[in-house]
Design an enzyme around this catalytic site. Structure first.
Site, PDB file in Angstrom:
ATOM      1  N   HIS A  39       0.310   4.952  -3.203  1.00 26.82           N
ATOM      2  CA  HIS A  39      -0.303   6.299  -3.063  1.00 26.82           C
ATOM      3  C   HIS A  39      -1.374   6.451  -4.137  1.00 26.82           C
ATOM      4  CE1 HIS A  39       0.092  10.791  -2.121  1.00 26.82           C
ATOM      5  NE2 HIS A  39      -0.890  10.688  -3.001  1.00 26.82           N
ATOM      6  N   HIS A  41      -5.578   7.908  -5.093  1.00 26.93           N
ATOM      7  CA  HIS A  41      -6.866   8.558  -4.794  1.00 26.93           C
ATOM      8  C   HIS A  41      -7.943   7.852  -5.612  1.00 26.93           C
ATOM      9  CE1 HIS A  41      -4.813  12.115  -3.009  1.00 26.93           C
ATOM     10  NE2 HIS A  41      -3.882  11.802  -3.888  1.00 26.93           N
ATOM     11  N   VAL A  42      -8.987   7.369  -4.947  1.00 26.00           N
ATOM     12  CA  VAL A  42     -10.078   6.727  -5.704  1.00 26.00           C
ATOM     13  C   VAL A  42     -11.401   7.479  -5.582  1.00 26.00           C
ATOM     14  CG1 VAL A  42      -9.093   4.396  -5.756  1.00 26.00           C
ATOM     15  CG2 VAL A  42     -10.534   5.080  -3.820  1.00 26.00           C
ATOM     16  N   ARG A  43     -11.420   8.568  -4.790  1.00 24.77           N
ATOM     17  CA  ARG A  43     -12.651   9.357  -4.576  1.00 24.77           C
ATOM     18  C   ARG A  43     -13.745   8.478  -3.952  1.00 24.77           C
ATOM     19  NH1 ARG A  43      -8.960  13.115  -4.970  1.00 24.77           N
ATOM     20  NH2 ARG A  43      -8.463  13.749  -7.091  1.00 24.77           N
ATOM     21  N   ASN A  67      -8.217  12.062   1.525  1.00 20.10           N
ATOM     22  CA  ASN A  67      -8.642  13.462   1.329  1.00 20.10           C
ATOM     23  C   ASN A  67      -9.991  13.570   0.620  1.00 20.10           C
ATOM     24  OD1 ASN A  67      -7.447  12.584  -1.106  1.00 20.10           O
ATOM     25  ND2 ASN A  67      -6.861  14.662  -1.697  1.00 20.10           N
ATOM     26  N   LYS A 124      -1.924  10.295   7.096  1.00 17.31           N
ATOM     27  CA  LYS A 124      -1.427  11.208   6.059  1.00 17.31           C
ATOM     28  C   LYS A 124      -1.401  12.648   6.558  1.00 17.31           C
ATOM     29  CE  LYS A 124      -0.233  12.731   2.006  1.00 17.31           C
ATOM     30  NZ  LYS A 124      -0.754  12.611   0.665  1.00 17.31           N
ATOM     31  N   HIS A 161       2.703  14.868   2.599  1.00  9.62           N
ATOM     32  CA  HIS A 161       2.700  15.726   1.405  1.00  9.62           C
ATOM     33  C   HIS A 161       3.710  16.829   1.703  1.00  9.62           C
ATOM     34  CE1 HIS A 161       0.731  17.665  -2.188  1.00  9.62           C
ATOM     35  NE2 HIS A 161       1.498  18.620  -1.713  1.00  9.62           N
ATOM     36  N   HIS A 199       5.287  11.267  -3.314  1.00 10.19           N
ATOM     37  CA  HIS A 199       5.407  11.864  -4.659  1.00 10.19           C
ATOM     38  C   HIS A 199       6.487  12.936  -4.737  1.00 10.19           C
ATOM     39  CE1 HIS A 199       2.785  14.717  -2.668  1.00 10.19           C
ATOM     40  NE2 HIS A 199       1.691  14.026  -2.868  1.00 10.19           N
ATOM     41  N   LEU A 244      -0.116  18.371  -8.181  1.00 12.89           N
ATOM     42  CA  LEU A 244       0.705  18.874  -7.074  1.00 12.89           C
ATOM     43  C   LEU A 244       1.400  17.708  -6.389  1.00 12.89           C
ATOM     44  CD1 LEU A 244      -1.676  21.612  -5.678  1.00 12.89           C
ATOM     45  CD2 LEU A 244       0.532  21.967  -6.788  1.00 12.89           C
ATOM     46  N   ASP A 272      -0.067   8.253  -7.269  1.00 13.75           N
ATOM     47  CA  ASP A 272      -0.784   9.502  -7.013  1.00 13.75           C
ATOM     48  C   ASP A 272      -1.823   9.743  -8.115  1.00 13.75           C
ATOM     49  OD1 ASP A 272      -1.607  11.760  -5.678  1.00 13.75           O
ATOM     50  OD2 ASP A 272       0.008  13.032  -6.431  1.00 13.75           O
ATOM     51  N   HIS A 276     -10.120  13.734 -11.534  1.00  8.90           N
ATOM     52  CA  HIS A 276     -11.075  14.849 -11.416  1.00  8.90           C
ATOM     53  C   HIS A 276     -11.920  14.843 -12.677  1.00  8.90           C
ATOM     54  CE1 HIS A 276      -9.153  16.934  -7.977  1.00  8.90           C
ATOM     55  NE2 HIS A 276      -8.012  16.527  -8.504  1.00  8.90           N
ATOM     56  N   ALA A 288      -5.890  20.217  -9.453  1.00  8.15           N
ATOM     57  CA  ALA A 288      -4.594  19.526  -9.526  1.00  8.15           C
ATOM     58  C   ALA A 288      -4.812  18.023  -9.435  1.00  8.15           C
ATOM     59  CB  ALA A 288      -3.703  19.989  -8.386  1.00  8.15           C
TER      60      ALA A 288
HETATM   61  C1  NCD Z   1      -4.335  15.129  -5.349  1.00  4.46           C
HETATM   62  C2  NCD Z   1      -5.876  15.081  -5.398  1.00  4.46           C
HETATM   63  O1  NCD Z   1      -6.446  15.527  -6.384  1.00  4.46           O
HETATM   64  O2  NCD Z   1      -6.471  14.555  -4.447  1.00  4.46           O
HETATM   65  N1  NCD Z   1      -3.859  16.012  -6.376  1.00  4.46           N
HETATM   66  C3  NCD Z   1      -2.640  16.011  -6.947  1.00  4.46           C
HETATM   67  O3  NCD Z   1      -2.371  16.889  -7.758  1.00  4.46           O
HETATM   68  N2  NCD Z   1      -1.747  15.104  -6.678  1.00  4.46           N
HETATM   69  C4  NCD Z   1      -3.882  15.519  -3.982  1.00  4.46           C
HETATM   70  C5  NCD Z   1      -2.397  15.320  -3.767  1.00  4.46           C
HETATM   71  O4  NCD Z   1      -1.924  14.187  -3.660  1.00  4.46           O
HETATM   72  O5  NCD Z   1      -1.685  16.322  -3.683  1.00  4.46           O
HETATM   73 ZN    ZN Z   2      -1.937  12.298  -3.756  1.00  7.93          ZN
END
Ligand code: NCD
Ligand code: ZN
Length: 381
Positions: A39, A41-43, A67, A124, A161, A199, A244, A272, A276, A288
Site C-alpha cells: 500500500h 502513494h507515490v503521487r 488517488n 481500490k 479504505h 491500513h 487517515l 501507506d 504531502h 492527512a
Molecule cells: C492518503 C493520501 O494522502 O493519499 N492519506 C493518508 O492519511 N493515509 C490517503 C489514504 O490512504 O487514506
Molecule cells: Zn493510503
C-alpha cells in the site's frame, strides 16, 4: 549497488549468535527476502523523483494507490502512470509498480477483464470523502455490485479504505462502524471476493480479520504499529503524525502489533507512505498522510524489535502479501543492521519540501544494502 548485488549466497541469519540467545533479542543484523510494500502513494510529476527511489531502494514491488487528481479510473491511465513511475526508478535499481484502479460508482464491469490482461492487479474502494483525493469515490457500494461481481469471478482483489464518512459517526469509530455496516454485508454478498482491509488501526479490525476466512487480509502501517494518538498532541499539535485512518489509543496499537507479529498469513506490510509538501501538512487544515518510505523497513524493524519479534518480520514483510495476491515471492535479499542513524530533516519534493516521519530523530535499525541515497553510502553486510 542494488539489493541483488549483495552476496546472494550469504547465509540468512538473525544475528551473530542465534543459537545462544532466544528470540533474537540481541540480533545485530537481520537478512530478509526482499520485501514488498502492499500500500503506497507515490503521487506524480517531479515528486516521483524523490519518493520512488526511496521505495525502490528497499522494496521489490509496491501496490500503487490510484488517488491522483484526477484519479486513475481506467487501464490506459494506469499504464501511463506506471510508465511515469518506472521512469523515476534510478538506473540499476529493480522495482515493479503494481498498478490499481480507483473504484467509482461508474467503473464498468468490462474494465476488469482489460485490467487483468494489462497486469493491473487490484481495484481500490475509497468511500467518497473518506480521505485525500476521495471525492470521486464510491457513494453507495451497491452501485458497484456489477463490477464487484466481475472482480470476484476474475479473482481481482478489492482494496478497501475501511472508514464510514457519516458526520454523526465519531472520527475514532469510523473503522469499527465500517466493519458492521459495510464490510460484513459486502462479504456476505461476495463471499469469494478477495478483499484487503487496508491500513487497519483498531482491535475490532484485527479481531474481524482473524475470525474471517482466507478471502480477507489486512495491511498494517509502520506508524500505526509505533505510535498511538498521543503522538498527535505531545508538546503541541504535531501535523506530521496526522494520517487517515487517524492514530488510535494504545490498546489498539497493542492489538495491531500482536497481529503483525503473530505470524498469521492474513496480515502483511503496507506502509501507506503518503507524501504531502510540508506547507500543506503544517497548515490550518493540514493534509492527512505520513511519509515513511524513506525508512520503511527501519520503522517496521523498530516496532517488531520492541516486542522481541524480529524473527516474524520476514513473513510479514516478504511472504504474506505475495502469497495473498498470488504472486511469486521475491528472490533478492535486504539486510538491516542495528546501527543508530539520524533521519534527514527534509527532502526536495518537486518545487516544495517533504518532511519525513521521525525527521531528525535517531532510529536503531538501518538498511545496509540500500543504494546510495541522500548521502548514506551503501555498505555490504
Ligand atoms: C492518503 C493520501 O494522502 O493519499 N492519506 C493518508 O492519511 N493515509 C490517503 C489514504 O490512504 O487514506
Ligand atoms: Zn493510503
Amino acid at each position: 549497488m542494488t539489493a541483488h548485488a549483495i552476496d546472494a549466497t550469504a547465509t540468512r541469519q538473525f544475528g551473530d549468535n542465534r543459537s545462544m540467545r532466544p528470540a533474537n533479542t540481541s540480533a545485530q543484523t537481520l537478512t530478509l527476502t526482499r520485501p514488498d510494500d502492499w500500500h503506497l502513494h507515490v503521487r506524480d510529476g517531479d515528486a516521483l523523483h524523490t519518493v520512488v527511489p526511496h521505495t525502490a531502494a528497499q522494496f521489490g514491488r509496491a501496490i500503487i494507490m490510484p488517488n491522483l487528481r484526477p484519479p486513475v479510473t481506467n487501464v490506459m491511465q494506469a499504464l501511463a502512470y506506471k510508465a511515469r513511475i518506472l521512469a523515476a526508478v534510478p538506473e540499476g535499481m529493480t522495482f515493479e509498480p503494481l498498478m490499481t484502479l480507483y473504484l467509482t460508482d461508474h467503473l464498468p464491469p468490462d474494465e476488469i477483464a482489460r485490467a487483468q490482461e494489462a497486469g493491473v492487479v487490484a481495484v481500490k474502494l475509497y468511500p467518497a470523502g473518506a480521505t485525500t483525493n476521495s471525492d470521486a469515490g464510491v457513494t453507495d457500494v451497491r452501485k458497484t455490485y456489477k463490477t464487484l461481481e466481475a472482480m470476484q469471478r476474475a479473482g481481482v482483489p478489492l482494496l478497501v479504505h475501511g472508514e464510514v464518512t457519516a458526520p454523526e459517526v465519531d472520527l475514532f469509530d469510523r473503522e469499527a462502524v465500517f466493519i458492521d455496516t459495510q464490510l460484513i454485508p459486502l462479504r456476505r454478498d461476495f463471499p469469494e471476493l478477495k478483499i484487503v482491509f487496508e491500513h487497519i488501526t483498531t482491535r475490532e479490525a484485527v479481531q474481524y480479520v482473524q475470525q474471517s476466512d482466507r478471502y480477507l487480509a489486512a495491511t498494517l502501517t509502520a506508524h500505526h504499529l509505533l505510535f498511538n494518538r498521543n503522538a498527535l498532541f505531545t508538546g503541541g499539535l504535531r501535523a506530521h503524525y496526522y494520517c487517515l485512518p487517524v492514530l488510535k489509543r494504545e490498546t489498539h496499537r497493542q492489538a495491531l502489533l500482536a497481529a503483525a507479529t503473530s505470524g498469521s498469513a492474513q496480515f502483511f506490510l503496507g506502509t501507506d507512505s503518503a507524501p504531502h509538501p510540508v506547507h500543506l501538512k503544517e497548515h490550518a487544515s493540514g493534509c492527512a498522510g505520513c511519509y515513511t518510505a524513506h525508512a520503511a523497513l527501519e520503522l517496521y524493524a523498530q516496532a517488531f524489535d520492541s516486542v522481541h519479534a524480529l524473527d516474524k518480520l520476514e513473513t510479514f514483510a516478504s511472504f504474506n502479501g505475495a502469497d495473498f495476491y498470488g504472486l511469486p515471492r521475491n528472490t533478492g535479499i535486504l539486510t538491516l543492521q542495528r546501527a543508530p542513524w539520524t533521519v534527514p530533516d527534509c527532502f526536495a519534493f518537486g518545487e516544495a519540501t517533504l518532511k519525513p516521519l521521525c525527521a531528525g530523530e535517531t532510529l536503531s535499525w538501518r538498511v545496509v544494502n540500500r543504494q546510495s541515497l541522500w548521502g548514506i553510502t551503501a555498505t555490504s553486510a
